[in-house]
Design an enzyme around this catalytic site. Structure first.
Site, PDB file in Angstrom:
ATOM      1  N   CYS A 110       0.219  -1.389   0.125  1.00 42.65           N
ATOM      2  CA  CYS A 110       0.423  -0.217  -0.325  1.00 42.65           C
ATOM      3  C   CYS A 110       0.597   0.988  -0.037  1.00 42.65           C
ATOM      4  O   CYS A 110       0.321   1.819   0.063  1.00 42.65           O
ATOM      5  CB  CYS A 110      -0.895   0.041   1.119  1.00 42.65           C
ATOM      6  SG  CYS A 110      -1.870  -0.902   0.670  1.00 42.65           S
ATOM      7  N   HIS A 257      -3.452   6.955   2.259  1.00 44.38           N
ATOM      8  CA  HIS A 257      -3.546   6.006   1.495  1.00 44.38           C
ATOM      9  C   HIS A 257      -4.939   5.221   2.044  1.00 44.38           C
ATOM     10  O   HIS A 257      -5.422   5.556   3.262  1.00 44.38           O
ATOM     11  CB  HIS A 257      -2.974   4.885   1.758  1.00 44.38           C
ATOM     12  CG  HIS A 257      -3.085   3.711   1.680  1.00 44.38           C
ATOM     13  ND1 HIS A 257      -3.749   3.382   0.134  1.00 44.38           N
ATOM     14  CD2 HIS A 257      -3.324   2.674   2.539  1.00 44.38           C
ATOM     15  CE1 HIS A 257      -3.656   1.660   0.308  1.00 44.38           C
ATOM     16  NE2 HIS A 257      -4.214   1.461   1.663  1.00 44.38           N
ATOM     17  N   ASN A 287     -10.319  -0.845  -0.594  1.00 48.81           N
ATOM     18  CA  ASN A 287      -8.531  -0.464  -0.357  1.00 48.81           C
ATOM     19  C   ASN A 287      -7.837  -1.381  -2.119  1.00 48.81           C
ATOM     20  O   ASN A 287      -7.699  -2.945  -2.110  1.00 48.81           O
ATOM     21  CB  ASN A 287      -7.417  -1.440   0.693  1.00 48.81           C
ATOM     22  CG  ASN A 287      -6.402  -1.496   0.830  1.00 48.81           C
ATOM     23  OD1 ASN A 287      -6.037  -0.751   0.201  1.00 48.81           O
ATOM     24  ND2 ASN A 287      -5.621  -1.364   1.865  1.00 48.81           N
TER      25      ASN A 287
END
Length: 339
Positions: A110, A257, A287
């Protein structure tokens, strides 16, 4: 000398999976998912669609946004490549008609987009490239256990891409100072045990039959991961701001993020960043790992939220553990919506 943002594009696969869809096969509900994660739907790849395909679509849009048909290098950040070997970037470059340019993959989960921006900036600073196409692309739902209610609702697939060029630090779009970090002692908080050289099979042989089926999927330890994410992103963002000579009051938009809406808002609160200046799109896309930040930037640019001169703070956290942050003043870009 600086790396300057000159193009932006994004792509989401067409298949929409709502929380209600997941509730039909998982012991969960729309309310349970949305309350804990902020997610209401996500996009997922269908049969025949892979990370490389998403990367090509996003890359093409970024090149169009930049008004360029050629670059000197292609970098793809992904934790869900088409194959373990070779890297997906050379194939992406070929499919985009970019020829035999330098091309490679980067794996920072990520945090991949911020790490990739720093890597692309390094290519430009070292004069290895004047222009770089950098893509964050993920088909990570293929690596998540569809029967695991703690991970299956969280992730979505997609790709976001930028084109960077050599420029001056004072220009709009110039990437500011970076802060990057990692903590390998906590690698097991978010990991896929099998598939690499450490666990191909239980007996060390060529077969995979002895590897427990669940080891091929993501494992996540939610509570300690949440604590690490909030702490690391906050400290990293503060460091990047300090290096740039900015304060929180100088920031128009915090683009973090999109792991979990509670994490994003907790980091914003720690930074004393108002909620109305904290960007969120996780409710629509989930996500998407390395694609998360560029997809959010694409949304904000396409709807006019990001205008020339807007000051933006980027920060990410992911497996590794890894984290990173940077800043930029938004340039004048032409961007297409991905929705």
């Amino acid at each position: 000398m600086a790396a300057v943002l000159m193009g932006l594009g994004g792509y989401l696969p067409p298949k929409v999976v709502s929380n209600e869809d997941l509730s039909a096969t998982l012991d969960t509900t729309n309310e349970w998912i949305s309350t804990r994660t902020g997610i209401r739907q996500r996009r997922t790849v269908m049969d025949g669609l892979a990370t490389g395909d998403l990367a090509v679509e996003a890359g093409a849009k970024a090149l169009k946004s930049a008004g360029h048909s050629a670059v000197d290098a292609v970098v793809v950040a992904t934790t869900s490549p088409d194959r373990l070997c070779p890297a997906v970037a050379p194939e992406v470059a070929e499919r985009l008609g970019l020829g035999t340019v330098a091309a490679f993959d980067l794996t920072s989960a990520c945090s991949g987009f911020v790490y990739g921006l720093a890597t692309a900036a390094g290519l430009i600073a070292s004069e290895a490239a004047d222009t770089v196409l950098f893509i964050g692309a993920e088909a990570f739902t293929t690596l998540v256990n569809p029967a695991d209610r703690t991970t299956a609702p969280i992730f979505g697939d997609g790709a976001g891409a930028v084109v960077l060029r050599r420029g001056e630090p004072e220009e709009p779009g110039a990437l500011g100072p970076f802060d990057l970090g990692s903590d390998g002692s906590r690698a097991d908080l978010l990991a896929i045990p099998a598939g690499g050289s450490r666990q191909r099979s239980a007996n060390g042989g060529p077969g995979h039959d002895a590897v427990p089926a669940e080891d091929w999927y993501l494992r996540m330890m939610g509570r300690p991961l949440y604590q690490q994410a909030v702490e690391r992103m906050t400290r990293s963002a503060e460091t990047a701001l300090k290096k740039a000579g900015w304060t929180v009051d100088d920031v128009d938009w915090f683009v973090g993020h999109q792991a979990n809406v509670r994490i994003v808002r907790a980091v914003a609160e720690e930074l004393a960043m108002p909620e109305e200046r904290t960007a969120v799109n996780i409710d629509r896309v989930g996500n998407t790992l390395a694609a998360s930040i560029p997809l959010l930037l694409n949304d904000l640019a396409a709807d006019g939220t990001l205008r020339p001169g807007t000051r933006v703070l980027l920060s990410a956290f992911g497996a590794g553990l890894s984290w990173g942050s940077t800043v930029l003043e938004w340039p004048d870009l032409s961007v297409e919506s991905v929705h």
